[in-house]
Design a protein around this motif. Sequence first.
Motif, PDB file in Angstrom:
ATOM      1  N   VAL A 140       0.849  -0.952  -0.267  1.00  0.00           N
ATOM      2  CA  VAL A 140       0.273   0.063  -0.109  1.00  0.00           C
ATOM      3  C   VAL A 140       1.252   1.136  -0.241  1.00  0.00           C
ATOM      4  O   VAL A 140       0.157   2.377  -0.432  1.00  0.00           O
ATOM      5  CB  VAL A 140      -0.831  -0.128   1.201  1.00  0.00           C
ATOM      6  CG1 VAL A 140      -0.420   0.411   1.963  1.00  0.00           C
ATOM      7  CG2 VAL A 140      -1.312   0.762   0.708  1.00  0.00           C
ATOM      8  N   GLY A 141       2.155   1.138  -0.113  1.00  0.00           N
ATOM      9  CA  GLY A 141       2.761   2.342   0.154  1.00  0.00           C
ATOM     10  C   GLY A 141       3.138   2.423   1.691  1.00  0.00           C
ATOM     11  O   GLY A 141       3.823   3.520   2.533  1.00  0.00           O
ATOM     12  N   LEU A 142       3.688   1.160   2.536  1.00  0.00           N
ATOM     13  CA  LEU A 142       4.232   1.936   3.748  1.00  0.00           C
ATOM     14  C   LEU A 142       5.998   1.430   4.244  1.00  0.00           C
ATOM     15  O   LEU A 142       6.237   0.382   3.595  1.00  0.00           O
ATOM     16  CB  LEU A 142       3.344   0.445   4.936  1.00  0.00           C
ATOM     17  CG  LEU A 142       3.654   0.859   6.435  1.00  0.00           C
ATOM     18  CD1 LEU A 142       3.323   2.692   7.318  1.00  0.00           C
ATOM     19  CD2 LEU A 142       3.237  -0.342   7.303  1.00  0.00           C
ATOM     20  N   PHE A 143       6.255   2.312   4.742  1.00  0.00           N
ATOM     21  CA  PHE A 143       7.844   2.110   4.248  1.00  0.00           C
ATOM     22  C   PHE A 143       8.798   2.363   6.019  1.00  0.00           C
ATOM     23  O   PHE A 143       8.131   2.708   7.166  1.00  0.00           O
ATOM     24  CB  PHE A 143       8.691   3.209   3.589  1.00  0.00           C
ATOM     25  CG  PHE A 143       8.491   3.040   2.112  1.00  0.00           C
ATOM     26  CD1 PHE A 143       9.236   2.733   0.881  1.00  0.00           C
ATOM     27  CD2 PHE A 143       7.360   3.661   1.657  1.00  0.00           C
ATOM     28  CE1 PHE A 143       8.924   2.505   0.137  1.00  0.00           C
ATOM     29  CE2 PHE A 143       7.103   3.903   0.085  1.00  0.00           C
ATOM     30  CZ  PHE A 143       7.940   2.841  -1.030  1.00  0.00           C
ATOM     31  N   GLU A 144       9.792   1.243   6.376  1.00  0.00           N
ATOM     32  CA  GLU A 144      10.196   1.246   7.469  1.00  0.00           C
ATOM     33  C   GLU A 144      11.732   1.771   7.386  1.00  0.00           C
ATOM     34  O   GLU A 144      12.033   1.082   6.144  1.00  0.00           O
ATOM     35  CB  GLU A 144       9.754   0.397   8.123  1.00  0.00           C
ATOM     36  CG  GLU A 144      10.433   0.484   9.839  1.00  0.00           C
ATOM     37  CD  GLU A 144       9.814  -1.077  10.211  1.00  0.00           C
ATOM     38  OE1 GLU A 144       8.760  -0.971  10.435  1.00  0.00           O
ATOM     39  OE2 GLU A 144      10.264  -2.351  10.024  1.00  0.00           O
ATOM     40  N   GLY A 145      12.269   2.288   8.170  1.00  0.00           N
ATOM     41  CA  GLY A 145      13.308   1.883   8.658  1.00  0.00           C
ATOM     42  C   GLY A 145      14.417   2.140   9.597  1.00  0.00           C
ATOM     43  O   GLY A 145      13.362   3.325  10.087  1.00  0.00           O
ATOM     44  N   VAL A 146      15.171   1.683   9.647  1.00  0.00           N
ATOM     45  CA  VAL A 146      15.913   1.509  11.061  1.00  0.00           C
ATOM     46  C   VAL A 146      17.428   2.246  10.689  1.00  0.00           C
ATOM     47  O   VAL A 146      18.170   2.006  10.054  1.00  0.00           O
ATOM     48  CB  VAL A 146      15.757   0.621  11.557  1.00  0.00           C
ATOM     49  CG1 VAL A 146      16.248   0.372  13.358  1.00  0.00           C
ATOM     50  CG2 VAL A 146      14.678   0.205  12.045  1.00  0.00           C
ATOM     51  N   SER A 147      17.551   2.776  11.802  1.00  0.00           N
ATOM     52  CA  SER A 147      19.077   3.174  11.870  1.00  0.00           C
ATOM     53  C   SER A 147      19.777   2.978  13.888  1.00  0.00           C
ATOM     54  O   SER A 147      19.088   3.806  14.811  1.00  0.00           O
ATOM     55  CB  SER A 147      19.645   4.407  11.683  1.00  0.00           C
ATOM     56  OG  SER A 147      21.203   5.160  12.292  1.00  0.00           O
ATOM     57  N   SER A 148      21.056   2.419  13.716  1.00  0.00           N
ATOM     58  CA  SER A 148      21.186   2.419  14.819  1.00  0.00           C
ATOM     59  C   SER A 148      22.448   3.275  15.833  1.00  0.00           C
ATOM     60  O   SER A 148      23.239   3.851  16.834  1.00  0.00           O
ATOM     61  CB  SER A 148      22.233   1.307  14.980  1.00  0.00           C
ATOM     62  OG  SER A 148      23.315   1.840  14.233  1.00  0.00           O
ATOM     63  N   GLU A 149      22.499   4.314  14.544  1.00  0.00           N
ATOM     64  CA  GLU A 149      23.894   5.478  14.604  1.00  0.00           C
ATOM     65  C   GLU A 149      23.291   6.535  15.528  1.00  0.00           C
ATOM     66  O   GLU A 149      23.622   7.179  15.230  1.00  0.00           O
ATOM     67  CB  GLU A 149      23.857   5.862  13.417  1.00  0.00           C
ATOM     68  CG  GLU A 149      24.947   4.598  12.273  1.00  0.00           C
ATOM     69  CD  GLU A 149      25.161   5.869  10.992  1.00  0.00           C
ATOM     70  OE1 GLU A 149      25.482   6.760  11.347  1.00  0.00           O
ATOM     71  OE2 GLU A 149      25.616   4.247  10.109  1.00  0.00           O
ATOM     72  N   ALA A 150      21.417   6.893  15.722  1.00  0.00           N
ATOM     73  CA  ALA A 150      20.555   7.874  16.495  1.00  0.00           C
ATOM     74  C   ALA A 150      20.861   6.905  17.455  1.00  0.00           C
ATOM     75  O   ALA A 150      20.004   6.513  17.355  1.00  0.00           O
ATOM     76  CB  ALA A 150      20.035   8.385  14.987  1.00  0.00           C
ATOM     77  N   HIS A 151      20.059   8.123  18.430  1.00  0.00           N
ATOM     78  CA  HIS A 151      19.004   7.603  20.025  1.00  0.00           C
ATOM     79  C   HIS A 151      18.474   8.335  19.975  1.00  0.00           C
ATOM     80  O   HIS A 151      18.235   8.478  21.336  1.00  0.00           O
ATOM     81  CB  HIS A 151      21.014   7.883  20.726  1.00  0.00           C
ATOM     82  CG  HIS A 151      21.689   7.058  20.154  1.00  0.00           C
ATOM     83  ND1 HIS A 151      21.979   5.731  20.177  1.00  0.00           N
ATOM     84  CD2 HIS A 151      23.169   6.763  20.252  1.00  0.00           C
ATOM     85  CE1 HIS A 151      22.748   4.925  19.480  1.00  0.00           C
ATOM     86  NE2 HIS A 151      23.876   5.755  19.654  1.00  0.00           N
ATOM     87  N   ARG A 152      18.386  10.038  19.374  1.00  0.00           N
ATOM     88  CA  ARG A 152      17.164  10.505  19.601  1.00  0.00           C
ATOM     89  C   ARG A 152      16.797  10.988  18.189  1.00  0.00           C
ATOM     90  O   ARG A 152      17.346  10.719  16.882  1.00  0.00           O
ATOM     91  CB  ARG A 152      17.752  12.061  20.869  1.00  0.00           C
ATOM     92  CG  ARG A 152      18.661  12.498  19.593  1.00  0.00           C
ATOM     93  CD  ARG A 152      19.011  13.769  20.416  1.00  0.00           C
ATOM     94  NE  ARG A 152      20.151  14.381  20.100  1.00  0.00           N
ATOM     95  CZ  ARG A 152      20.143  15.321  18.924  1.00  0.00           C
ATOM     96  NH1 ARG A 152      19.122  15.790  18.524  1.00  0.00           N
ATOM     97  NH2 ARG A 152      21.087  15.675  17.994  1.00  0.00           N
ATOM     98  N   VAL A 153      15.144  11.023  19.004  1.00  0.00           N
ATOM     99  CA  VAL A 153      14.870  11.970  17.201  1.00  0.00           C
ATOM    100  C   VAL A 153      15.422  13.610  16.785  1.00  0.00           C
ATOM    101  O   VAL A 153      16.021  13.962  17.692  1.00  0.00           O
ATOM    102  CB  VAL A 153      12.839  12.747  17.983  1.00  0.00           C
ATOM    103  CG1 VAL A 153      12.563  13.382  16.019  1.00  0.00           C
ATOM    104  CG2 VAL A 153      12.082  11.360  17.622  1.00  0.00           C
ATOM    105  N   TYR A 154      15.667  13.539  15.363  1.00  0.00           N
ATOM    106  CA  TYR A 154      16.574  14.966  14.916  1.00  0.00           C
ATOM    107  C   TYR A 154      15.527  14.767  13.200  1.00  0.00           C
ATOM    108  O   TYR A 154      14.037  14.570  12.990  1.00  0.00           O
ATOM    109  CB  TYR A 154      16.961  14.643  14.724  1.00  0.00           C
ATOM    110  CG  TYR A 154      17.851  13.399  13.441  1.00  0.00           C
ATOM    111  CD1 TYR A 154      17.671  13.712  12.278  1.00  0.00           C
ATOM    112  CD2 TYR A 154      17.775  12.326  14.248  1.00  0.00           C
ATOM    113  CE1 TYR A 154      18.108  12.677  11.581  1.00  0.00           C
ATOM    114  CE2 TYR A 154      18.008  11.324  13.608  1.00  0.00           C
ATOM    115  CZ  TYR A 154      18.308  11.101  12.258  1.00  0.00           C
ATOM    116  OH  TYR A 154      18.221  10.732  11.436  1.00  0.00           O
ATOM    117  N   ALA A 155      15.432  16.362  13.222  1.00  0.00           N
ATOM    118  CA  ALA A 155      14.058  16.915  12.172  1.00  0.00           C
ATOM    119  C   ALA A 155      14.774  16.007  10.667  1.00  0.00           C
ATOM    120  O   ALA A 155      15.775  16.430  10.775  1.00  0.00           O
ATOM    121  CB  ALA A 155      14.366  18.879  12.079  1.00  0.00           C
TER     122      ALA A 155
END
Length: 737
Positions: free
Chosen positions: A67-82
């Motif tokens: 349907v167009g659902l995307f997901e990505g993961v990164s272990s390099e960041a540990h907080r939300v950023y813009a």
Amino acid sequence: MLLSPEELRSLVEFRHATPHDLLGMHVLGDRRGVVVRALIPGAVQVEAVPVHEPHQPRIRLQRIHEVGLFEGVSSEAHRVYAYDLVITDEQGRVTRTRDPYSFLPTIGEMDLYLFNKGDERRIYEKLGAQVRELDGVPGVSFAVWAPHAQRVSVVGDFNQWDGRRHPMRRLGASGVWEIFIPGVRPGALYKYEIRNVHGQITLKTDPYGFFFEVPPRNAAIVWDPRSYSWGDDAWLARRAQQDPLRSPMSIYEVHLGSWRKKSPTESPGYRELAGPLIDYLRRMGFTHVEFLPVAEHAFYPSWGYQVTGYYAPTSRYGTPADFQYLVDALHEAGFGVILDWVPAHFPRDDWALARFDGTALYEHEDPRLGAHQDWGTLIFNYGRNEVRNFLVANALFWCDRYHADGLRVDAVASMLYLDYSRKPGEWIPNRYGGRENLEAIDFLRHTNEVVPATFPGVVTIAEESTAWPMVTRPPHVGGLGFTFKWDMGWMHDTLRYFHRDPIFRKYHQNELTFAMLYHHHENFILPLSHDEVVHGKGSLWGKMPGDDWQRAANLRALLAYQWLFPGKQLLFMGGEWGQRTEWNANAALDWALAEQHPLHQGIQRLVADLNGLYRAEPALWEADYDPAGFQWIDCSDHEQSVLSFVRRALRPAPECVVILNLTPVPRFGYRVGLPRGGTWRERLNTDSAYYGGSNLGNGGWVRAEEVPWHGLPWSAALTLPPLAVLVLQPETIPTSG
């Protein structure tokens, strides 16, 4: 994939009530990294790119559902950023935008608390489409109240009207749904796609929309009504210092679509109208203009009384800024602006307020409470906090964003009575077993307290056609709190009297005198409104008896009586020259009649002179609602159909003596009592040849004689012209003693 099966289904089936909980960027448990999810139908590639912190990772998202659902993961960041989303679609086009699901709610908990309580007075700055800049990103926040909806999405020309692209989040138990969409600009078209309580998909327009497409199209248009730069500060400052009860108020009622026409089918816009309307108001001397409802309405023949966009001036005549320009220009020219306001009912259009989330949200479920018998419309549920807030804030909105000087509230009687236009068994009594609509009464009282307290000098006017007590008395003494009330009794009695053949008037003089028996119960406006010249009632001219000369004379006498009787006055357009045909909202007024026919030119000149006299003489307006301002000289000469009275000011100023001869028989040597001696000027004679009359009169002045008459120490023997009104004024000004 980190989503549970249930979470996945709720997203791809577009039924998650708080999609921001799953979409956007989130910190993984134990701060093991971050996950970014995006739901973008039609995308083939999505990447999250940091905006302010280039050292943060770029995250490539993988498609996890077709349907167009995307997901990505990164272990390099540990907080939300813009971050921005860089999106590649199926045609290979690349777009970059801030993620709508990366923003916090734009409505605070206190805003929601006050809204649910019914007391967020500037809710129009929170709900609807608000042009904003968040974190340096321009866009629009959308918010709508739909508590029983299963899902709400914003759809518009910025997302291909696709309800899958911008599902909104429900804000707790408030019933409000919200989302901020970056990049949306003023001028964008939008609606709300609602999966209602029954699971049906419906398209609804924005209850708080500021601008709409020209009917019959009905999408809302993003607009910022704060963007207009006003120039009427001096007007608003003066208004705040004035007492409207002791100020002149002569109101010209106008229907925007038919006052003038550019062609048989095209009306001038708000800006085009400003110049000609101001020039005409100056020429005629009115103090205020009252517009029939300007709020957006889909059905033009309703004249604006079936509102579909309560927070938007109709787009038939231009943009919201164009209407602001019209009000601004009127203020700078010295004219007040009153708007007809319609909180009594709303239409059943399925794209507007009716059953907004699949339930009777703004209306009542039970038709004995929620259906209006006369107009086929729905009645607001004034007992629901959020509905009351919608309406109270709407009254404030027109004063705030459009600088309205007054609100004339339509059909108040239909709000006050549960059995209005209903037979036994068709209505439900209140909790005490009575017929009074207690919730509507509370709503009106609250509105009438809040509006003038927030905007000093603004008036509220009730069109209330019954004998409901204390309409214009403060709520703390049991009143409804309106500033003014239309005197429908005066209107009906007066028109009935003037419609009679003068030979029979001597039997009905009480129809003209009765109004003074109740005049001081309320603060009355004397209306000859649009309602009296439609639906087969004929024009004011057509209501007058006799041949053309007598019709003109009768109408001049009627208008003079209206201007000179205690109370402010309102006249519907076309009445000021005696338009012969009934008002037709689809055609312009018959201006040729006013410009070419001597009798009608004369009526128009009289109204201009009446306004000039009225504005110049405090005796005619300062004590409208004070017993000291009026005194009958003689109201008992039924046989000759002659009445006379005195109007006085509260300050040292010349009084006005008014004499009416309402038969076509001139009276010579008719003695009238006067309150003082000396020379009295004939300030007005409606029989003047200048107005189309026979030019009988008293040569411009009379000398009072020390002959007691009518209980007064002085008197004068006058010539009373036929079907005419005289105004006399002393040469000397009385002292305060």
